[in-house]
Motif scaffolding. Sequence first.
Motif, PDB file in Angstrom:
ATOM      1  N   ARG A   1       1.077  -1.075   0.059  1.00  6.11           N
ATOM      2  CA  ARG A   1      -0.091   0.148   0.090  1.00  6.11           C
ATOM      3  C   ARG A   1       0.869   1.124  -0.170  1.00  6.11           C
ATOM      4  N   HIS A   2       0.426   2.183  -0.863  1.00 12.20           N
ATOM      5  CA  HIS A   2       1.143   3.461  -0.846  1.00 12.20           C
ATOM      6  C   HIS A   2       1.372   4.059   0.645  1.00 12.20           C
TER       7      HIS A   2
ATOM      8  N   HIS B   1       7.428  -2.993  -3.327  1.00 10.84           N
ATOM      9  CA  HIS B   1       7.531  -2.337  -2.258  1.00 10.84           C
ATOM     10  C   HIS B   1       7.492  -0.801  -2.590  1.00 10.84           C
ATOM     11  N   PHE B   2       6.637   0.012  -2.093  1.00  9.90           N
ATOM     12  CA  PHE B   2       6.711   1.685  -1.933  1.00  9.90           C
ATOM     13  C   PHE B   2       7.740   1.980  -1.279  1.00  9.90           C
ATOM     14  N   HIS B   3       8.586   2.907  -1.464  1.00  8.77           N
ATOM     15  CA  HIS B   3       9.540   3.374  -0.517  1.00  8.77           C
ATOM     16  C   HIS B   3       8.720   4.180   0.800  1.00  8.77           C
ATOM     17  N   PRO B   4       9.086   3.800   1.825  1.00  9.30           N
ATOM     18  CA  PRO B   4       8.180   4.307   3.038  1.00  9.30           C
ATOM     19  C   PRO B   4       8.159   5.906   3.196  1.00  9.30           C
TER      20      PRO B   4
ATOM     21  N   LEU C   1       9.434   3.046  -6.085  1.00 13.36           N
ATOM     22  CA  LEU C   1       8.827   1.824  -6.348  1.00 13.36           C
ATOM     23  C   LEU C   1       9.748   0.923  -6.389  1.00 13.36           C
ATOM     24  N   PHE C   2       9.992  -0.386  -5.601  1.00 14.69           N
ATOM     25  CA  PHE C   2      10.821  -1.426  -5.904  1.00 14.69           C
ATOM     26  C   PHE C   2      10.189  -2.870  -6.195  1.00 14.69           C
ATOM     27  N   THR C   3      10.538  -3.462  -7.326  1.00 13.14           N
ATOM     28  CA  THR C   3       9.984  -4.844  -7.401  1.00 13.14           C
ATOM     29  C   THR C   3      11.124  -5.960  -7.522  1.00 13.14           C
ATOM     30  N   CYS C   4      10.995  -7.059  -7.335  1.00 11.75           N
ATOM     31  CA  CYS C   4      12.002  -7.984  -7.662  1.00 11.75           C
ATOM     32  C   CYS C   4      11.221  -9.283  -8.166  1.00 11.75           C
ATOM     33  N   SER C   5      11.887 -10.238  -8.662  1.00 12.02           N
ATOM     34  CA  SER C   5      11.440 -11.061  -9.644  1.00 12.02           C
ATOM     35  C   SER C   5      12.158 -12.504  -9.948  1.00 12.02           C
TER      36      SER C   5
ATOM     37  N   ASN D   1      14.254 -13.106  -4.401  1.00  9.75           N
ATOM     38  CA  ASN D   1      13.130 -13.639  -3.659  1.00  9.75           C
ATOM     39  C   ASN D   1      12.376 -12.328  -2.837  1.00  9.75           C
ATOM     40  N   SER D   2      13.288 -11.449  -2.444  1.00 10.42           N
ATOM     41  CA  SER D   2      12.770 -10.606  -1.625  1.00 10.42           C
ATOM     42  C   SER D   2      13.652  -9.513  -1.552  1.00 10.42           C
ATOM     43  N   LEU D   3      12.909  -8.451  -1.033  1.00  9.78           N
ATOM     44  CA  LEU D   3      13.780  -6.975  -0.930  1.00  9.78           C
ATOM     45  C   LEU D   3      13.095  -6.199   0.001  1.00  9.78           C
ATOM     46  N   ASP D   4      13.821  -5.182   0.373  1.00  9.97           N
ATOM     47  CA  ASP D   4      13.238  -4.301   1.607  1.00  9.97           C
ATOM     48  C   ASP D   4      13.968  -2.790   1.401  1.00  9.97           C
ATOM     49  N   VAL D   5      13.271  -1.858   1.666  1.00  6.71           N
ATOM     50  CA  VAL D   5      13.880  -0.639   1.748  1.00  6.71           C
ATOM     51  C   VAL D   5      13.607   0.170   2.909  1.00  6.71           C
TER      52      VAL D   5
END
Lengths: 354, 589
Positions: free
Chosen positions: A199-200, A242-245, A251-255, A328-332
Amino acid sequence: MEEIYAKFVSQKISKTRWRPLPPGSLQTAETFATGSWDNEENYVSLWSIGDFGNLDSDGGFEGDHQLLCDIRHHGDIMDLQTLSVNQQWTTAHYHTGPGSPSYSSAPCTGIVCNNPEIVTVGEDGRINLFRADHKEAVRTIDNADSSTLHAVTFLRTPEILTVNSIGQLKIWDFRQQGNEPSQILSLTGDRVPLHCVDRHPNQQHVVATGGQDGMLSIWDVRQGTMPVSLLKAHEAEMWEVHFHPSNPDHLFTCSEDGSLWHWDASTDVPEKSLLFHQGGRTSTFLSHSISNQANVHQSVISSWLSTDPAKDRIEITSLLPSRTLSVNSLDVLGPCLVCGTDAEAIYVTRHLFS
Amino acid sequence: MEELDGEPTVTLIPGVNSKKHQMCFDWGPGEMLVCETSFNKKDVTSRFHLKFLHLFECFLPLWHHKMFRAHLVCHFIFCRLVRVSKNYRSVIRACMEEMHQVAIAAKDPASGRQYSSQVRGVTTVVLAPLFPSLLPAGPLLLHLLDWVRLHVCEVDSLSADVLGSENPSKHESFWNLPGNTQTLTELELKWQHWHEECERYLQDCTFASNPHLESLCKIMLGDEAALLEQKELLSNWYHFLVTRLLYSNPTVKPIDLQYYAQSSLDLFLGGESSPEPLDNILMAAFEFDIHQVIKECSIALSNWWFVAHLTDLLDHCKLLQSHNLYFGSNMREFLLLEYASGLFAHPSLWQLGVDYFDYCPELGRVSLELHIERIPLNTEQKALKVLRICEQRQMTEQVRSICKILAMKAVRNNRLGSALSWSIRAKDAAFATLVSDRFLRDYCERGCFSDLDLIDNLGPAMMLSDRLTFLGKYREFHRVYGEKRFADAASLLLSLMTSQIAPRSFWMTLLTDALPLLEQKQVIFSAEQTYELMQCLEDLTSGRPVHRGPDTQQCQDDDIETTKVEMLRLALARNLARAIVREGSLEGS
């Protein structure tokens, strides 16, 4: 985008999450947790990034994040969240059916926390609401979905949003007593499974989802039942979005296709915010020329919710130096990004916006 | 086959009496399966009957998780064919050191020995530089020194030793490498000169007063006896070999290496111990007998990792083809297949195995097809990754088979939405039909649809199978009826029957659904439509006796059915009458 450091850790990483900082803190992120999968023994590990010392003489193969501690875990780690808790809920998700034995556990696929509440969803189509201090689940919605629920996020505080494997978003209101969702939105065209949702941070009606075909969809949950924009992104399943908080224009996406993308919808004009919704305007699909990677396929471009077509551009950057196995995963968090791959590597950067 | 260098250990399996029952066994990639049979030695005619199965996991140190990095790096290089570089070597070195520590920490001495032999096995990975066509310019001995220094771990610990640290600097300045303007003969002359000077010092007894200096001088002359006196400082015979060459024949040519190697080995072992398998590998390497190296490695090492990568590298350097083995051109593929199969037996390294199979032109695809279906799938996420691998390689059969298994599991767990999702992915019309039938059955039993969120939102997937289309349309009929759009509902209902997508078993239900429409005050079905409905009813009733079986329950059902049919006939007749009247009159359309 400055250097991104890799470290090989001898375990396939399924989830990475930054340890949350206290609100209003000026520090940068320092600690992150990872979960592994597919090993006989999996681990939840905590890592710390210290000061950047000298680069290893090998350059590029050794990162500088150090393992703080780890704990063994039976089964693959599907999702991680940070909360202070001293409980275990071992039978949160299970199958019951004519063909399954009397108790057969089902994988829990997603978890989201909003202190002290914890919401989990699983392959059994069940939604559980726990509280950190209660032994039993506070609320359980059995058979919330006939397919697998892949991810969950909070919308407004008593509302959650889930995505499933038949391309639907469902909004659930815990204030209501029934077992029905308060709203259902679904994809147009093929009902491709949706794997992730976010969510934004500022505008609670703007939601982004990633699908099995690598498509990024932006939704406005106040309006209509279809996505606002569809962007053809990755070539395989998008695992996380992920939206950057603090900078939600990013926005970031991984695949599964081994890439991690940074979507930058901010324009050159600093005062113009692209993320306010112009009341009453329906979205239109427009195509733009995009400066950047040659391997980016774009069929439909828009800002998160379309505003002025002449001024909208999205810049897309691929952050990883080379194609690897699935990311598989990311976080910002702030200027820091961490991601984990099936190639048993963790990548960290502390200069996202340089 | 080579002789075993030791007695095999005997393991007693608890609960099995090998005197009474014969055992049968089979090898797997990392395990051995043993079964006790009730096959009697005396009675040859009795059949095999399996009673117990025992699974033995073989100890495979190369699958230790600290070695994962080695597998990954090799995989990375394998896919990209990067030349053996310092980067690569240092990663291998880091792995080796970790393995060494694991070896030291190993609980029992037997496994500790196994670990150290594997560690040394890994050191031979740099044999490739010894092969002449891969050598960059420069004398052979320098590369040997390099090799000893980098890959024999224990050398590092001999830091203050004459044989260790002093040599490189002295040596390099002697060789004056950067320019490399001197030819080998010039260097030989220089060395000869220096050697003679040393000899003169020894003969003049210059160091007679100091026995240490004297033995030092002897060492520098390459005197074997003097070198062997320092045996405990030399960790192994190849260290001895290199040292010996350094002082007695620094301009040694690759072709002469094997003679020095053999004699060094014999001298070092001194008849006390016999060569270990790893020594045989090195000997074969010094003889530049590639096939012998591969053969020895295959026997000595418990894992195909090293052999497969070495053979692949040699194949890319076109070294294998120069030898004429009748399966020579397939040896690389054979070894890669074995290694990849071993990877698939591992719970998490199977993803690497996929790429290896991709590079085996003849049997790779077939092997991958067999292996990929057998990966255990505990979570949907893992299943999705496996399916993606199959789809990228157009393995539609495997996609279909895996999706079918997952869909079946979902149906058993009552996750009909998931089951449908898997059948859509595999484009499996038959399974979609099965899921739809399940929904329809649930409807008939309960009188309402379950999982409306799914059926109402099928989208284009509805076209996957006729039954699924019917399900979607039937639900639409109910919705339209609920919105009181009776005319639309009526024509939809009729089209469901006339278009043949409704299964025969459901026609009765559909006709019964038509009853309330027929009983409405206004005429909904036109005369034409009523005729069609009657036709359907007659089709149904004429074909019915075939489905019935002899049964008291069936007799009761028969009665119910007969009543229903009669009611329908009556309703249809009445509606027909009204329709004809309406259409015939002035108000009718």
